[in-house]
Design an enzyme around this catalytic site. Structure first.
Site, PDB file in Angstrom:
ATOM      1  N   LYS A 100     -18.173  -1.403   5.212  1.00  0.00           N
ATOM      2  CA  LYS A 100     -18.453  -2.328   4.185  1.00  0.00           C
ATOM      3  C   LYS A 100     -19.829  -2.665   3.967  1.00  0.00           C
ATOM      4  CE  LYS A 100     -16.948  -7.021   2.982  1.00  0.00           C
ATOM      5  NZ  LYS A 100     -16.062  -8.284   3.080  1.00  0.00           N
ATOM      6  N   GLU A 151       1.042  -1.333  -0.018  1.00  0.00           N
ATOM      7  CA  GLU A 151      -0.001   0.040   0.051  1.00  0.00           C
ATOM      8  C   GLU A 151       0.832   1.270   0.145  1.00  0.00           C
ATOM      9  OE1 GLU A 151      -0.426  -2.464   2.018  1.00  0.00           O
ATOM     10  OE2 GLU A 151      -2.440  -3.167   1.900  1.00  0.00           O
TER      11      GLU A 151
END
Lengths: 564, 167
Positions: free
Chosen positions: A166, A54
């Site tokens: 989510k 990342e």
């Protein structure tokens, strides 16, 4: 009736498309999987670059943003994925790089329960972002992204983080994208005060030894032409900061070099002799000023700056002109008398000669056996295109490459200036290359920094981005070693590196690779690299204990700049 | 070092207080007192912060807080530029309630706002020095608890936040 609602995950992608995002640099994971699933259907509208970490994703997005001038986008999952973005966020904040970082978050009911891969990334990133938000409802996704892009790119640019749970990614909602054009509490472009402009012009018109220092604000404000017009009319000598490099063609007759700890001799020395100091889009970083108590005390300081918090922060100014220098510079130029400061300019040239004989010629045309970092950059310069982009990591090579690379055009300088992030350059070079495939991108890196993100060789292999990687290998953490030599009685505490076979590593990633250990092979190998069609890795074994001079030791005044 | 009152007008956005206080933390400036409330403008909140520091530092803090996206405007004032009050509550055992205590309460323009079986609660509004002075006296009356609010303040200069919002 057909349900027109779509999932939040798809809203994320459609919002990025609506913002004309070209690339997402990212890494998938559990909490961002719905967005990745939606992305699968939009491959023809937005490209995804799978980095190997990342941190690589965010540095690549930074490189992309710095070269394109657009907002860089990166994406990561929750928890470790999100926290791996933090270094890049801090880097982008201090170097004013526009970014939108999107992170997945665990589902809303799990928030605060220490769920698997849950971190409070909004809390983590709060001090380092220009703005951040957690989105828990599908209807808030598109407005948050719109607001995020507006904040990231406007005013003094910076990184924004949008954390999306989510369940919000999975919920159904209407997509109706409304770009954000303004926020009540946020005024990114202060109005230029014409009285301040008039006062500044009066001071400049009376000056005998005026001096311009320009920084990245000129590039961000797209004010390169305005700077040139200002200099052409006023005849004032001009020096640049690290991130201001490229805003003015270095062949301009009034260009006098680079400022700062390892900048040029003349621009540092003469800072303490000018009578008027005109700072344009620069923030008087400590690496530029040295000891503030002994910095330009004789000068009236005029500061042209977009960010009000930078005014009088480090250096007290006589006149501040708040606003975008694209707007303020022409107003100032209009009020200036045509002038020429040849005598004053010649003082710079005299000191420039002193630096040439004491430092530059030894770096560029060495007579000693070992290869110098400077001579490598000399050949890179010889074979590069005019609009080539130099991406550097952090350390001795960064300063040497900056000093000897000749900047001709804007947005040709990409480095980690404010934060000094080792490992920055390899992924940033990839992003820079993707921002403009027609320009040559040269990544100069040290043997310490390359090993912090060396896994991004994999991303270069997968994208076949034609970056030219020049590793200056001295088997040391060179800058730390230099300080240990000069200030710690040569106690080289944990700075010597046993390095791997970099050529084998590059070749394992299917990259064309060469290693140079002798001066006789250097020129031709650099030439070969520069015309190679595709990525190329060049390792040059340079002298182990070479130093970067000039140098202003920490705590010293700019006029205490050392040539040896 | 002087005492300053910083008045911030903000959007009602989650985490805004955290963002504001981070500016003080980073600069190592201690917050003496902090209050947050609605303002008279819909959706605009005000945060009042009392600090003891240099004027140079307070100017930088004000500029840094104004950089926060959801901060509309930030001001700082010296003590003579604001009208301010604090509220203090003193819990005294009922056994201490005698004519001497009643005299003190009258002297300080304080009042009893609650009388329970075992204690009374006295309230006083005023400047920190005044509420502290009463605290010192009440120590002789076996005070059980003391609590003082942060400063609530309005500025003496006539500029208003809506002038800024409408500009």
């Amino acid at each position: 009736m057909k349900d027109s609602r779509i999932r939040g995950a798809e809203i994320v992608i459609k919002s990025l498309v609506a913002e004309n995002s070209e690339y997402i640099f990212g890494y998938p994971g559990g909490a961002i999987m719905p967005v990745y699933d939606a992305l699968y259907d939009y491959a023809d509208q937005i490209k995804h670059v799978l980095t190997r970490h990342e941190q690589g994703a965010i540095h690549a997005a930074q490189g992309y943003a710095r070269v394109s001038g657009k907002v860089g986008v990166c994406m990561a999952t929750s928890g470790p994925g999100a926290t791996n973005l933090i270094t890049g966020i801090a880097d982008a904040m201090i170097d004013s790089t526009p970014l939108v970082c999107i992170t997945g978050q665990v589902a809303s009911p799990l928030l605060g329960t220490d769920a698997f891969q849950e971190t409070d990334v909004v809390g983590f990133s709060m001090p380092g972002t220009k703005w951040n938000i957690q989105v828990r409802r599908v209807e808030d996704i598109a407005p948050a992204i719109a607001k995020g892009f507006h904040i990231a790119r406007s005013g003094r640019p910076g990184p924004v983080l949008i954390d999306i749970t989510k369940d919000a990614q999975n919920a159904l909602g209407e997509f109706n994208y409304v770009p954000c054009l303004g926020i009540r509490s946020y005024r990114p472009y202060p109005k230029v005060n014409e009285n301040s402009v008039a006062k500044a012009a009066e001071i400049i018109n009376q000056a005998k030894k005026p001096y311009v220092l320009y920084g990245q604000g000129v590039v961000i404000g797209k004010a390169e032409e305005e700077l040139k017009a200002f200099l052409d009319k006023s005849g004032i000598p001009a020096a640049c900061t690290l991130l201001g490099s490229g805003a003015l063609d270095e062949d301009h007759p009034q260009y006098v070099g680079k400022l700062g700890m390892h900048g040029n001799y003349a621009p540092n020395m003469l800072t303490n002799q000018c009578d008027v100091l005109i700072a344009i889009g620069m923030r008087f970083d400590d690496r530029v000023t040295g000891d503030l108590k002994r910095y330009a005390k004789q000068a009236k300081v005029i500061h042209l700056e977009l960010d009000n918090a930078e005014i009088n922060k480090n250096v007290k100014c006589e006149v501040s002109i708040l606003g975008n220098c694209k707007e303020s510079l022409p107003l100032l130029t209009e009020k200036l008398k045509e002038n020429s400061h040849q005598d004053w300019l010649s003082e710079f040239r005299k000191l420039e000669e002193k630096e040439k004989s004491a430092v530059v010629s030894l770096d560029l045309l060495p007579t000693k056996t070992g290869l110098t970092m400077g001579e490598v950059i000399r050949y890179v310069n010889d074979f590069k295109k005019d609009d080539a982009i130099l991406v550097t990591d952090v350390g001795q090579h960064q300063m040497i490459a900056w000093r000897y690379f000749k900047y001709k055009t804007t947005r040709t300088q990409v480095t980690s200036g404010g934060l000094g992030t080792m490992g920055f350059s390899l992924p940033a070079a990839l992003g820079a290359q993707l921002a403009d495939l027609n320009r040559q991108v040269i990544c100069v890196v040290g043997d310490g920094g390359i090993q912090m993100t060396i896994q991004e060789f994999g991303t270069i292999m997968q994208t076949q981005s034609p970056v030219k990687i020049v590793l200056l290998n001295n088997n040391f953490l060179g800058m730390v070693r230099q300080w240990q030599q000069l200030f710690f009685d040569k106690r080289y505490s944990f700075t010597e590196l046993d390095n791997p076979d970099f050529i084998k590593i590059a070749e394992a990633y299917n990259m064309k690779a060469s290693k140079v250990t002798e001066r006789d092979n250097l020129r031709d190998t650099v030439a070969e690299m520069m015309v190679h069609d595709g990525p190329y890795f060049l390792e040059v074994v340079v002298e182990k204990e070479d130093n970067v001079f000039p140098m202003i030791p920490t705590g010293c005044s700019v006029e205490e700049v050392r040539l040896s | 070092m002087n005492r300053y009152t910083i008045s911030l007008f903000t959007e009602n956005f989650i985490g805004i207080l955290n963002r504001v206080t981070l500016i003080f933390t980073r600069r190592g400036v201690n917050i003496d007192a902090l209050t947050a409330s609605e303002s008279k403008e819909d959706g605009v909140h005000r945060i009042t912060i009392e600090v003891t520091t240099t004027e140079e530092q307070v100017i930088q803090i004000v500029k840094q807080t104004e950089k926060i996206i959801d901060v509309i405007k930030s001001f700082y004032y010296k003590d003579d530029e604001v009208v301010y009050q604090e509220i203090a509550l003193y819990k005294i055992p009922i056994s201490s309630l005698d004519p001497g205590l009643e005299k003190v309460i009258r002297q300080y323009n304080a009042r009893i706002i609650s009388a329970e079986k075992e204690f009374v609660v006295i309230e006083m509004t005023g400047h920190k020095e005044d509420t502290k002075a009463l605290l010192e006296i009440l120590k002789d009356f076996s005070i059980l608890e003391f609590a003082r609010s942060g400063r609530v303040a309005v500025a003496k200069p006539m500029g208003t936040i809506e002038q800024y919002l409408n500009n």
